[in-house]
Design an enzyme around this catalytic site. Structure first.
Site, PDB file in Angstrom:
ATOM      1  N   HIS A 373      -2.258  32.245  34.629  1.00  0.00           N
ATOM      2  CA  HIS A 373      -2.599  32.030  33.227  1.00  0.00           C
ATOM      3  C   HIS A 373      -2.204  30.611  32.835  1.00  0.00           C
ATOM      4  O   HIS A 373      -1.171  30.083  33.275  1.00  0.00           O
ATOM      5  CB  HIS A 373      -1.891  33.051  32.348  1.00  0.00           C
ATOM      6  CG  HIS A 373      -2.562  34.388  32.348  1.00  0.00           C
ATOM      7  ND1 HIS A 373      -2.898  35.061  31.186  1.00  0.00           N
ATOM      8  CD2 HIS A 373      -2.982  35.177  33.365  1.00  0.00           C
ATOM      9  CE1 HIS A 373      -3.475  36.209  31.495  1.00  0.00           C
ATOM     10  NE2 HIS A 373      -3.543  36.301  32.816  1.00  0.00           N
ATOM     11  N   GLU A 375      -0.985  28.876  30.263  1.00  0.00           N
ATOM     12  CA  GLU A 375       0.297  28.460  29.700  1.00  0.00           C
ATOM     13  C   GLU A 375       1.437  28.610  30.706  1.00  0.00           C
ATOM     14  O   GLU A 375       2.406  27.837  30.689  1.00  0.00           O
ATOM     15  CB  GLU A 375       0.604  29.235  28.421  1.00  0.00           C
ATOM     16  CG  GLU A 375       0.462  30.737  28.523  1.00  0.00           C
ATOM     17  CD  GLU A 375      -0.914  31.230  28.121  1.00  0.00           C
ATOM     18  OE1 GLU A 375      -1.888  30.807  28.767  1.00  0.00           O
ATOM     19  OE2 GLU A 375      -1.008  32.054  27.184  1.00  0.00           O
ATOM     20  N   CYS A 431      -1.616  35.876  25.508  1.00  0.00           N
ATOM     21  CA  CYS A 431      -1.946  37.290  25.673  1.00  0.00           C
ATOM     22  C   CYS A 431      -0.704  38.146  25.447  1.00  0.00           C
ATOM     23  O   CYS A 431       0.430  37.714  25.643  1.00  0.00           O
ATOM     24  CB  CYS A 431      -2.520  37.542  27.064  1.00  0.00           C
ATOM     25  SG  CYS A 431      -1.350  37.269  28.420  1.00  0.00           S
ATOM     26  N   CYS A 494       1.966  36.824  28.684  1.00  0.00           N
ATOM     27  CA  CYS A 494       2.390  35.470  28.321  1.00  0.00           C
ATOM     28  C   CYS A 494       3.275  35.485  27.077  1.00  0.00           C
ATOM     29  O   CYS A 494       4.215  34.685  26.971  1.00  0.00           O
ATOM     30  CB  CYS A 494       1.165  34.585  28.092  1.00  0.00           C
ATOM     31  SG  CYS A 494       0.180  34.288  29.582  1.00  0.00           S
TER      32      CYS A 494
END
Length: 677
Positions: A373, A375, A431, A494
């Site tokens: 992901h 980030e 998320c 996240c």
């Protein structure tokens, strides 16, 4: 006789016809006169655009030139329906001035005139009196309200001010005696923009007017222009530029209207410190039920826009030549500033990605990326940067270039230089808990169900897919053989990982034995920022239950902000790859998210294995390190960093105390590898 009569009738047909017409018989309609166009008709002349005649300024325009950023407020409306009397106020330099009129426009003009009079003094010391409107207003009258004792007309008032400004510009070095000979003497007036944000009862508020309307009210010379239309990735994007006093501000959006609004917001934020951020409480809404955190946690809009712009520009720069990998759904990056100087800000990392590694590709030697992901990858790129900065400390000649300094009064050998801050940008809400309850851009009101059990729950990402699910009530351990036999490999969301960073820092467990904890100063989103959900997700859900953290570990509360030009929702299918770039890299790296390796099958430069090797080098060469050798495997080396582990265990306990679930751990076999010889 008959023959003669017949001859006469033949010789005078018109007369005969006239007689028949007179008698009402055989009436003939006279032929219509036709208009015949000339053979070569001249084309119609085009209307030439006459030169625009400058309109005379009123008191509102004059006052806005002298004091930009003023807000007019409707105080009251009295009188009968057919003859209303409006009272409008304007605050200038902390002083409120009133004006009344039969319409809001007239009242606004009179309020501005009252403010202008307060700044004007004649050479004999007489001051124009404030506006004294008549209480009994005849709506049929054509006369305007009186302007005071001196009865100076508003038009003349503006004319006097303009003449005074012209004289002072021509003779800037006038003495006080010479200034007294001017038609008017103006005090406390300047051309500087008054950067006073809209506040109500000391709390910052969102203006109740649209940004474009407010911009036109505050400034006279406002010009919008659509300069670009981008239709990449099936998402049409318009770019509008607004020019004010020779300063340009850009805004983008899926329509010209939204792009125009974004440009106006950027201009208001820069020139007047007026923000339309969701972190600011709307005037018409109930205040956010998070005490005064919204005001203290808001990052200035101009800084948020700068962070978003820097990351986007860097992404477009590094992707050149490899446009095939420009497809993305989530874009993230980290920006570093020194003393909050955004003119010299540096983009540390840029990354894309939305998926995690498949269970069949797990590695026992730390050679794959488990979570791709965007980030999370950007934070791993930041780790690579931190290792590089510590490398500079290994050589006395380059130590001054490092962002770290020797820590002489603490238990950690090194710490960040004072004033160094890191800012995380994500083009959408992370998320998990931050995104699941804020599906709409305009859903920024108060959470109507803050006590629902689903709020704040720990959530996990799904292997090889998108979206998150709540963690099950278990001991939070996944097994290696279970995953290999088909059990889905789960990774914490996240939102949960960012909450973890706000307790233990973003430097990771290995570096925690060398440097003090490093925390994010701000988080800027490109879309879907719901203040209450975002605050709860990143720190709010454990702020009451966290306790016993060893100093200097603490609960960090990063500032939050939304960029003015929001990112559009991308309906395209998420690609199975992600890119990463760190400052100092020659080119970007493309990683297959499902295998955790580069598209060429190589080990990524930001894996556990790569960082463990860098850590081993630092332990041997970095000055000030007491224990030089690394004799344990990766997992045990991390476990030996006691304070970090205490903070991490306290974090997990805080989630359990709040009944938010148990933190899910990866199979321990992943960390049982040693340093390469």
């Amino acid at each position: 006789m008959l023959k003669s009569a017949n001859n006469n009738s033949l010789q005078h047909p018109v007369a005969n016809s006239s007689e028949n017409t007179m008698n009402g018989y055989n009436r003939k309609v006279p032929p219509k006169r036709r208009y015949e166009m000339p053979k070569y008709a001249a084309p119609p002349k085009k209307k030439t655009c006459k030169e625009r005649i400058p309109q005379p300024k009123n008191t509102v325009a004059m006052l806005n030139e002298l004091r930009n950023g003023l807000i007019y407020k409707l105080e009251s409306q009295t009188g009968p329906v057919h003859a209303p009397l409006f009272t409008i106020s304007v605050e200038v330099d902390g002083q409120k001035y009133m004006g009344q009129g039969r319409s809001k426009k007239v009242a606004r003009i009179e309020a501005a005139a009252t403010a202008l009079r307060s700044f004007i003094q004649f050479k004999d010391g007489a001051v124009l009196s404030p506006l004294k409107p008549s209480g009994n207003l005849d709506f049929t009258s054509d006369e305007h309200l009186e302007n005071g004792i001196e009865n100076v007309d508003n038009g003349k008032l503006v004319d006097y001010i303009q003449k005074t400004l012209m004289l002072t510009e021509k003779k800037p070095n006038l003495t006080s005696l010479e200034q007294s000979t001017l038609p008017l003497q103006m005090f406390c007036m300047s051309q500087n923009v008054s950067k006073s944000a809209i506040t109500v009862d000391g709390q910052k508020k969102v203006p109740d007017k649209g940004p474009v309307m407010l911009l036109y009210e505050l400034y006279n010379d406002v010009n919008f222009e659509c300069i670009n239309i981008d239709s990449a990735q099936n998402n049409c994007r318009f770019k509008m530029t607004v020019t004010i006093n020779e300063k340009k501000f850009d805004g983008t959006g899926p329509s010209k209207k939204l792009a125009k609004n974004a440009a106006a917001k950027a201009a208001l934020a820069s020139l007047c410190n007026i923000s339309y951020s969701p972190m600011v409480v709307p005037q018409k809404n109930v205040p956010l039920p998070i005490d005064d955190k919204s005001s203290s946690m808001e990052l200035p809009q101009i800084h948020a826009d700068a962070i978003g712009r820097l990351v986007l520009e860097k992404f477009m720069e590094v992707i050149k030549g490899q446009e095939a990998y420009s497809r993305r759904k989530v874009l993230a990056g980290i920006v570093m500033t020194e003393n909050m100087n955004f003119f010299e800000a540096k983009v540390i990392s840029v990354s894309t990605g939305t998926k995690c590694v498949s269970g069949e590709h797990m590695s026992v030697n730390g050679a794959v990326l488990n979570d791709s992901h965007a980030e999370i990858v950007s934070r791993r790129c930041l780790l690579k940067f931190l290792y590089a900065q510590l490398d500079l400390q290994c050589n006395q000649a380059t130590a001054y270039q490092s962002i770290f300094v020797r820590n002489t009064d603490g238990q950690y050998p090194y710490k960040l230089k004072s004033g160094v801050h890191f800012h995380l940008y994500i083009n959408t809400a992370p998320c998990g808990d931050a995104r699941i309850f804020s599906p709409h851009e305009n859903d920024t009101g108060v959470d109507k169900h803050p006590n629902r059990k689903a709020r704040g729950q720990l959530r996990t990402k799904i292997e090889s897919g998108e979206g998150t699910i709540p963690v099950k009530s278990s001991d939070g351990i996944q097994t290696w053989d279970g995953v290999l036999q088909g059990q889905r490999l789960l990774t914490m969301s996240c939102s949960d990982k960012i909450a973890r960073w706000n307790i233990v820092g973003i430097q990771g467990s290995l570096l925690s034995s060398i440097i003090e904890p490093v925390y994010l100063h701000s988080i800027v989103l490109g879309s879907l920022l719901h203040p209450e959900h975002m605050y709860r997700a990143v720190c709010g859900r454990i702020e009451k239950s966290i306790q016993g953290l060893p100093p200097p570990y603490h609960l960090n509360k990063p500032r939050l902000a939304l960029v003015t030009s929001a990112e559009p929702r991308n309906q395209a299918k998420a690609p199975n790859f992600g890119i990463n770039w760190t400052i100092g890299d020659v080119e970007l790296e493309v990683v297959n998210s499902l295998t955790g390796r580069t598209i060429g099958g190589q080990v990524s430069r930001i894996t556990k294995q790569a960082f463990f090797d860098k850590y081993g080098f630092l332990m041997k060469n970095l000055p000030g390190i007491l224990k030089r050798s690394v004799t344990t495997d990766y997992g045990q080396t991390k476990a030996n960093v006691k304070d970090y582990q205490i903070a991490k265990i306290e974090l997990f306990s805080a989630f359990k105390r709040e009944d938010l679930g148990s933190w899910l751990k990866k199979p321990i076999e992943q960390d049982e590898f040693v340093l390469n010889e």
